[in-house]
Motif scaffolding. Structure first.
Motif, mmCIF file in Angstrom:
data_model
loop_
_atom_site.group_PDB
_atom_site.id
_atom_site.type_symbol
_atom_site.label_atom_id
_atom_site.label_comp_id
_atom_site.label_asym_id
_atom_site.label_seq_id
_atom_site.Cartn_x
_atom_site.Cartn_y
_atom_site.Cartn_z
ATOM 1 N N SER A 153 -2.678 10.340 1.333
ATOM 2 C CA SER A 153 -1.495 9.630 0.844
ATOM 3 C C SER A 153 -1.225 8.420 1.714
ATOM 4 O O SER A 153 -1.150 8.535 2.927
ATOM 5 N N PRO A 154 -1.109 7.260 1.101
ATOM 6 C CA PRO A 154 -0.715 6.093 1.871
ATOM 7 C C PRO A 154 0.783 6.153 2.104
ATOM 8 O O PRO A 154 1.472 7.011 1.555
ATOM 9 N N GLY A 155 1.279 5.273 2.894
ATOM 10 C CA GLY A 155 2.735 5.169 3.014
ATOM 11 C C GLY A 155 3.338 6.227 3.916
ATOM 12 O O GLY A 155 4.553 6.329 4.010
ATOM 13 N N ILE A 187 17.927 13.957 2.097
ATOM 14 C CA ILE A 187 16.656 13.379 2.551
ATOM 15 C C ILE A 187 15.721 13.265 1.343
ATOM 16 O O ILE A 187 15.973 13.868 0.289
ATOM 17 N N GLU A 188 14.658 12.490 1.509
ATOM 18 C CA GLU A 188 13.746 12.204 0.414
ATOM 19 C C GLU A 188 13.058 13.484 -0.067
ATOM 20 O O GLU A 188 12.923 14.446 0.679
ATOM 21 N N SER A 189 12.555 13.431 -1.313
ATOM 22 C CA SER A 189 11.938 14.615 -1.928
ATOM 23 C C SER A 189 10.708 15.104 -1.160
ATOM 24 O O SER A 189 10.057 14.349 -0.446
ATOM 25 N N LEU A 223 5.632 15.669 -7.665
ATOM 26 C CA LEU A 223 4.261 16.163 -7.856
ATOM 27 C C LEU A 223 3.312 14.981 -8.019
ATOM 28 O O LEU A 223 3.583 14.075 -8.809
ATOM 29 N N VAL A 224 2.212 14.974 -7.263
ATOM 30 C CA VAL A 224 1.206 13.913 -7.382
ATOM 31 C C VAL A 224 0.074 14.433 -8.265
ATOM 32 O O VAL A 224 -0.525 15.475 -7.983
ATOM 33 N N LEU A 225 -0.178 13.690 -9.357
ATOM 34 C CA LEU A 225 -1.126 14.127 -10.389
ATOM 35 C C LEU A 225 -1.991 12.951 -10.836
ATOM 36 O O LEU A 225 -1.625 11.796 -10.600
ATOM 37 N N ALA A 249 10.534 3.685 -12.064
ATOM 38 C CA ALA A 249 9.892 3.683 -10.740
ATOM 39 C C ALA A 249 11.015 3.456 -9.743
ATOM 40 O O ALA A 249 11.821 2.537 -9.911
ATOM 41 N N ALA A 250 11.104 4.319 -8.730
ATOM 42 C CA ALA A 250 12.209 4.155 -7.776
ATOM 43 C C ALA A 250 11.883 4.694 -6.392
ATOM 44 O O ALA A 250 11.727 5.893 -6.213
ATOM 45 N N PRO A 251 11.796 3.801 -5.409
ATOM 46 C CA PRO A 251 11.765 4.241 -4.010
ATOM 47 C C PRO A 251 13.207 4.296 -3.508
ATOM 48 O O PRO A 251 14.142 4.020 -4.272
ATOM 49 N N SER A 252 13.396 4.643 -2.259
ATOM 50 C CA SER A 252 14.753 4.657 -1.714
ATOM 51 C C SER A 252 15.298 3.222 -1.649
ATOM 52 O O SER A 252 14.547 2.270 -1.459
ATOM 53 N N ASN A 274 0.815 -1.228 0.000
ATOM 54 C CA ASN A 274 0.000 0.000 0.000
ATOM 55 C C ASN A 274 0.846 1.275 0.000
ATOM 56 O O ASN A 274 0.343 2.353 0.220
ATOM 57 N N ASN A 275 2.150 1.127 -0.232
ATOM 58 C CA ASN A 275 3.025 2.300 -0.255
ATOM 59 C C ASN A 275 3.497 2.552 -1.693
ATOM 60 O O ASN A 275 4.367 1.863 -2.194
ATOM 61 N N PRO A 276 2.901 3.545 -2.369
ATOM 62 C CA PRO A 276 3.170 3.737 -3.799
ATOM 63 C C PRO A 276 4.594 4.217 -4.089
ATOM 64 O O PRO A 276 5.286 4.713 -3.201
ATOM 65 N N LEU A 277 4.995 4.060 -5.357
ATOM 66 C CA LEU A 277 6.357 4.422 -5.775
ATOM 67 C C LEU A 277 6.344 5.739 -6.547
ATOM 68 O O LEU A 277 5.347 6.096 -7.175
HETATM 69 P P1 AMP Z 1 9.790 6.821 -1.270
HETATM 70 O O1 AMP Z 1 9.675 5.642 -0.359
HETATM 71 O O2 AMP Z 1 10.849 7.779 -0.816
HETATM 72 O O3 AMP Z 1 9.893 6.472 -2.696
HETATM 73 O O4 AMP Z 1 8.434 7.646 -1.092
HETATM 74 C C1 AMP Z 1 7.301 7.480 -1.846
HETATM 75 C C2 AMP Z 1 6.233 8.299 -1.167
HETATM 76 O O5 AMP Z 1 5.578 9.118 -2.122
HETATM 77 C C3 AMP Z 1 5.143 7.435 -0.581
HETATM 78 O O6 AMP Z 1 5.424 7.013 0.713
HETATM 79 C C4 AMP Z 1 3.929 8.352 -0.606
HETATM 80 O O7 AMP Z 1 3.892 9.116 0.564
HETATM 81 C C5 AMP Z 1 4.223 9.266 -1.775
HETATM 82 N N1 AMP Z 1 3.404 8.897 -2.937
HETATM 83 C C6 AMP Z 1 3.783 8.146 -3.990
HETATM 84 N N2 AMP Z 1 2.783 8.019 -4.873
HETATM 85 C C7 AMP Z 1 1.743 8.694 -4.386
HETATM 86 C C8 AMP Z 1 0.408 8.950 -4.836
HETATM 87 N N3 AMP Z 1 -0.046 8.473 -5.996
HETATM 88 N N4 AMP Z 1 -0.392 9.684 -4.050
HETATM 89 C C9 AMP Z 1 0.064 10.176 -2.901
HETATM 90 N N5 AMP Z 1 1.307 9.980 -2.407
HETATM 91 C C10 AMP Z 1 2.134 9.255 -3.139
#
Ligand code: AMP
Ligand code: MG
Length: 340
Positions: free
Chosen positions: A231-233, A181-183, A101-103, A142-145, A63-66
């Motif tokens: 926002s999840p995550g 730190i993260e964006s 930016l979330v769109l 697609a890239a998280p930390s 449930n944590n989007p990228l």
């Molecule tokens: P990171 O783990 O640094 O890649 O962080 C990603 C974070 O971006 C997530 O934990 C969310 O808080 C936020 N995020 C990503 N996609 C969305 C989305 N579609 N809507 C709202 N927040 C988002």
């Protein structure tokens, strides 16, 4: 799996690492890349099984989007359904850079990336290696930390190796991340631009572009808790070292010692991270001094937490930071790191 680490400190090495990363990504592999925020664990955003692999390797909750990373206007257009004048203003002011930016999402962005949401988080990173890899691949990433879920975000290749060795084929070593730190995550899906996650591009800077910009907190307090989260995550515990972490204000060493005792720790097994009230180092496990400047502090924070954590202390005690906009991203990260 053997994890290769490729440096980029000459143009020949840069070119070779770009080629290798893009080739692996094109084959559906995931690789760790340097970015100006923190190191990212990247997959071809249009390859759903590669995207799923990110969740698997990171043990990231579904449930944590990228965040989707782009490197051209054309790529941006393929990822989003709507692009407003406000979005244009924010992009002109801060891209490439540490603003997400979330769109509303376009069709090609799968639910594997957005965790089922109808929106997508997009960033145009400033790091030349990340840009070069995206361009070479010709598709967004697609890239998280590049860390395991809930642990410290990496700001060096060494940090990535420490957590993901033998789990991914490649880490590109671009040295220390410049932002650290993260964006900042800014949603443009609601009535007013809303900061979902604070970062070094802070509220006042965003309000200079659009004065109606607000923090999620102020907004969500007024909301019915039964409504879906914007926002999840945004988990309470996040970005955390293994050691217990507390935030505290002290104005003298004797106050600090009392606090250490009150937290049930011994001095010799406590690491201090401070920026203003600097105690003498002798009796502590470690004393890290970070410059009293939000940008320099953000750049150094995770590396200091990483080193402190390596000491396996009973307690990491962080000196509290100012309550101003410029420090908000840092306050957010250390508060989450201190959450049980
Ligand atoms: P990171 O783990 O640094 O890649 O962080 C990603 C974070 O971006 C997530 O934990 C969310 O808080 C936020 N995020 C990503 N996609 C969305 C989305 N579609 N809507 C709202 N927040 C988002
Ligand atoms: Mg992360």
């Amino acid at each position: 799996m053997k994890t290769e680490v490729l440096p980029i400190h000459s143009s020949v090495l840069f070119e070779a690492a770009t080629e290798k990363a893009a080739t692996l990504l094109d084959c559906g592999e995931i690789v760790a890349l340097p970015s100006e925020t923190v190191y990212g664990l990247a997959a071809d955003a249009l390859n759903t099984s590669a995207v799923r692999c990110i969740y698997e390797v990171k043990q990231r909750p579904a449930n944590n989007p990228l965040i989707v990373h782009i490197a051209s206007r054309k790529m941006l257009q393929t990822c989003v359904r709507e692009w407003s004048d406000v979005a244009e203003k924010f992009a002109n002011a801060f891209w490439p850079g540490p603003l997400t930016l979330v769109l509303p999402k376009a069709k090609c962005i799968t639910h594997a990336i957005t965790a089922g949401l109808d929106s997508v988080a997009i960033r145009w990173p400033a790091h030349p290696l990340m840009q070069a890899v995206i361009r070479r691949l010709g598709r967004p990433l697609a890239a998280p930390s590049a860390n395991l879920a809930n642990q410290l975000s990496p700001t060096s290749a060494e940090h990535v190796l420490n957590q993901l060795d033998k789990r991914i084929p490649l880490i590109v070593d671009g040295g220390l991340s410049n932002v650290g730190i993260e964006s900042t995550v800014l949603s443009l899906c609601g009535a007013a631009p809303t900061v979902l996650r604070p970062g070094v591009i802070h509220l006042e800077a965003l309000q200079a572009i659009d004065p109606s910009t607000r923090n999620l907190d102020a907004l969500s307090k007024r909301k019915n808790s039964k409504q879906p989260q914007l926002s999840p995550g945004l988990h309470k515990k996040h970005y955390a070292p293994r050691a217990r972490l507390k935030i505290h204000h002290w104005d003298s060493t004797s106050n600090l010692l009392k606090a250490v005792e009150a937290f049930g720790a011994t001095q010799s097994r406590t690491c201090i991270i401070c920026h203003e009230q600097i105690p003498s180092a002798e009796t502590f496990s470690r004393v890290s001094v970070i410059p009293h400047d939000p940008e320099a502090y953000a750049r150094a924070l995770y590396a200091e937490l990483f080193v402190a954590d390596q000491e396996k202390p009973d307690l990491i005690l962080i000196e509290s930071v100012p309550d101003t906009s410029a420090w908000q991203g840092i306050r957010d990260r250390i508060t989450r790191a201190s959450s049980n």
